[in-house]
Design an enzyme around this catalytic site. Structure first.
Site, short mmCIF file in Angstrom:
data_model
loop_
_atom_site.label_atom_id
_atom_site.label_comp_id
_atom_site.label_asym_id
_atom_site.label_seq_id
_atom_site.Cartn_x
_atom_site.Cartn_y
_atom_site.Cartn_z
N GLY A 92 0.82 -1.22 0.00
CA GLY A 92 0.00 0.00 0.00
C GLY A 92 0.84 1.26 0.00
N GLY A 94 2.62 3.75 1.43
CA GLY A 94 3.17 4.01 2.76
C GLY A 94 3.81 5.38 2.87
N ASP A 127 8.68 6.08 7.78
CA ASP A 127 8.32 7.42 8.24
C ASP A 127 7.43 8.17 7.25
OD1 ASP A 127 10.10 7.86 6.20
OD2 ASP A 127 11.57 8.96 7.41
N GLY A 128 7.16 7.54 6.11
CA GLY A 128 6.30 8.20 5.13
C GLY A 128 6.98 9.33 4.38
N ARG A 178 3.74 13.61 -8.05
CA ARG A 178 3.81 12.68 -9.19
C ARG A 178 2.46 12.66 -9.90
NH1 ARG A 178 6.05 6.72 -8.00
NH2 ARG A 178 4.18 6.50 -6.75
N ARG A 185 -1.62 -0.97 -9.89
CA ARG A 185 -0.51 -1.88 -10.16
C ARG A 185 -1.00 -3.31 -10.24
NH1 ARG A 185 3.24 1.30 -6.74
NH2 ARG A 185 2.10 3.22 -6.36
N ASP A 254 4.31 -4.79 -7.42
CA ASP A 254 3.71 -3.54 -6.95
C ASP A 254 4.31 -2.34 -7.67
OD1 ASP A 254 5.99 -4.51 -5.35
OD2 ASP A 254 5.84 -2.60 -4.32
N ASN A 255 5.32 -2.57 -8.48
CA ASN A 255 5.91 -1.47 -9.24
C ASN A 255 5.63 -1.63 -10.73
OD1 ASN A 255 6.95 -0.25 -6.95
ND2 ASN A 255 8.85 -1.42 -7.04
N ASP A 264 8.01 4.03 -10.40
CA ASP A 264 8.97 3.77 -9.33
C ASP A 264 10.41 3.89 -9.81
OD1 ASP A 264 10.51 2.92 -7.13
OD2 ASP A 264 8.75 1.92 -6.31
P1 AMP Z 1 9.10 0.80 -2.98
O1 AMP Z 1 10.35 0.09 -2.64
O2 AMP Z 1 9.26 2.28 -3.11
O3 AMP Z 1 8.40 0.21 -4.16
O4 AMP Z 1 8.12 0.62 -1.73
C1 AMP Z 1 7.70 -0.62 -1.26
C2 AMP Z 1 6.72 -0.41 -0.12
O5 AMP Z 1 7.37 0.21 0.99
C3 AMP Z 1 5.52 0.46 -0.45
O6 AMP Z 1 4.41 -0.05 0.26
C4 AMP Z 1 5.92 1.79 0.09
O7 AMP Z 1 4.82 2.61 0.37
C5 AMP Z 1 6.68 1.42 1.34
N1 AMP Z 1 7.66 2.43 1.73
C6 AMP Z 1 8.82 2.73 1.12
N2 AMP Z 1 9.47 3.71 1.75
C7 AMP Z 1 8.69 4.10 2.78
C8 AMP Z 1 8.82 5.08 3.83
N3 AMP Z 1 9.87 5.88 3.93
N4 AMP Z 1 7.80 5.15 4.73
C9 AMP Z 1 6.73 4.33 4.65
N5 AMP Z 1 6.57 3.40 3.72
C10 AMP Z 1 7.54 3.27 2.79
MG MG Z 2 6.92 1.14 -5.28
#
Ligand code: AMP
Ligand code: MG
Length: 482
Positions: A92, A94, A127-128, A178, A185, A254-255, A264
């Site tokens: 989801g 995040g 940390d979002g 973005r 996805r 998911d990407n 991504d």
């Molecule tokens: P990604 O590697 O960017 O495709 O992210 C994979 C998952 O990790 C997704 O659910 C993102 O929302 C979550 N995520 C990545 N970085 C963060 C972050 N700094 N804080 C919260 N969720 C994250």
């Molecule tokens: Mg991603």
């Protein structure tokens, strides 16, 4: 939705939030977490115009989520995904918050999302937030991909937050706005399939068809049509990546966007010397997402999509599996068609002969043997020069060009329109990020972005952006943009 008193409501944008109207299991309402000291780095005025938004009205407060434009319905989207082959039932958004959707000037529905705007119910331990380096990388590389003519999410704004983010180092925080045809996805489908939530899945299928493949509505088997169309879009997309030496780096389900856009930009990078085994991502230890593995991985991901659609393909499970398997097995042939069409143009051909595939493969083999730079070699050829590394290959190519209906000038013009002079070279991307993070110097970002906006046109003074790195700059490593 009600805004908290931390948020001002900004000027209205003509949002029409169709995803937020879908069943509740598919998303959660969430507001961006306000930040200390927002400052704009960049507004993409051309894209704003395309979206029907006045760029002058785009403020730093809007770019970080301190101010929410009226009409927005901020949500985090639910999705699951296979990460490096392992299924994670809940990922989801995040660290991304979807503000809403607008219809652009051509009537196309576009998502506007803030990436790095604070935690959501899907943040788990994260940390979002996003750091400045990855935000600039995504802005620059996604806009470069768009200028190359490759389907991609776009960058509308980048802004710093005035706050720190804590990774291996303490880094300046930033938010990227973005824009995407959608953020749906393969993993979005998986989220509902694993929960056996056929109702949400049906709503999702209907939404994706109406939004991305409207020609399928009212057809006999829309779910099968959807699979076919997503497969074709992915085959075309990955062929385009391969043709510019792009390595996505984290092709988790998911990407992978069902709209067929590149999404991504975490660990992505462009290959310099031609080598099909090239991997840049520091966490991709086994080379799962290496340059040459991208087509089979796309097929693997599409098989995961097909699994989620089984209940909609045929009332008999056995028959549904048979249909899906047959479709997925057809992927290599679909990909090969896109690949061959693209590479024919890259060597100047408009006609087709049986030997073309071998001729192209021989070119790639020669480049690999010589460790020749992929982009520079093809551009050199496109400018009518003949790289020494290709001496053994050139006679067969010249003979083939002579059998093609176009004249030499047209052949070279075609080649220059598909073989870029400029790509976001890794060593230059790193320099650009270093200047911004260490010295708040955004001049390299601006300069590089300007060059990359017309990648098929040689620009005086831009030679430094065309050159490969020194041998000492290799091997290059990228890190997921968290
Ligand atoms: P990604 O590697 O960017 O495709 O992210 C994979 C998952 O990790 C997704 O659910 C993102 O929302 C979550 N995520 C990545 N970085 C963060 C972050 N700094 N804080 C919260 N969720 C994250
Ligand atoms: Mg991603």
């Amino acid at each position: 939705m009600a805004m908290t008193d931390l948020h001002q409501t900004g000027p209205a944008i003509a949002f029409d939030n169709s995803y937020a109207r879908l069943p509740g299991a598919m998303h959660v309402d969430v507001l961006p977490t306000p930040v200390e000291a927002p400052a704009l780095i960049k507004v993409n005025a051309a894209l704003a115009h395309e979206l029907g938004i006045d760029p002058a009205g785009l403020t730093p407060e809007m770019a970080v989520g301190n101010l929410i434009p009226a009409g927005a319905a901020p949500i985090a989207q639910a999705y699951a995904g296979h990460q490096f082959g392992n299924f994670v039932p809940q990922l989801g958004d995040g660290r991304a918050i979807l503000l809403g959707e607008v219809l652009d000037r051509q009537g196309r529905r576009r998502d506007i999302q803030l990436k790095g705007a604070g935690p959501t119910p899907f943040s788990r331990r994260g940390d979002g937030r996003a750091a400045l380096g990855p935000v600039l990388r995504e802005y620059l590389v996604s806009e470069a991909m768009h200028a190359l003519g490759i389907p991609t999410t776009r960058a509308l704004m980048a802004a710093t937050t005035g706050e720190k983010v804590y990774r291996e180092a303490v880094l300046p925080g930033a938010v990227l706005t973005r824009v995407a045809s959608s953020h749906i996805r393969v993993g979005t489908f998986q989220f509902f399939a694993v929960r056996r939530d056929q109702e949400s899945l049906a709503a999702l299928i209907g939404h994706v068809i109406a939004r991305h493949y409207p020609q399928l509505s009212g057809t006999e088997n829309p779910a099968l049509g959807l699979l076919d169309h997503v497969m074709d879009a992915q085959a075309a997309l990955v062929a385009r990546w391969v043709q510019v030496g792009f390595i996505h780096g984290v092709m988790n389900t998911d990407n992978m966007s069902v709209a067929g856009e590149t999404i991504d930009y975490g660990p992505c990078a462009f290959m310099d010397a031609y080598d099909p085994a090239t991997v840049f991502s520091s966490i991709d230890s086994y080379g799962r997402y290496a340059y040459a593995n991208q087509p089979p991985i796309a097929q693997w991901n599409l098989a995961r999509l097909a699994e989620t659609l089984l209940g909609f393909l045929h009332e008999s499970r056995e028959e549904a599996v048979r249909i899906a398997t047959e479709r997925i097995e057809g992927f290599p042939a679909i990909y090969a068609r896109h690949w061959l069409a693209g590479f024919r143009s890259k060597i100047g051909l408009v006609s087709a002969e049986d030997g073309d595939l071998d001729l192209i493969q021989a070119l790639l083999d020669a480049m690999q043997m010589a460790r020749a730079d992929f982009t520079l070699t093809l551009r050199t050829l496109s400018n009518g020069q003949e790289p020494a590394a290709l001496a053994d290959w050139l006679p067969a190519w010249r003979a083939r060009l002579a059998r093609d209906p176009q004249g030499p000038e047209e052949q070279l013009a075609l080649m220059r329109s598909v073989n870029p002079a400029y790509i976001p070279r890794n060593h230059r991307v790193e320099e650009m990020i270093g200047a911004a993070v260490e010295r708040q110097d955004y001049a390299p970002f601006e300069a590089m972005l300007r060059v990359l906006m017309t990648p098929y046109q040689e620009q005086p003074g831009a030679e430094g952006y065309a050159e490969p790195p020194d041998e000492t700059d290799r091997p290059y490593r990228t890190f997921c943009g968290t």
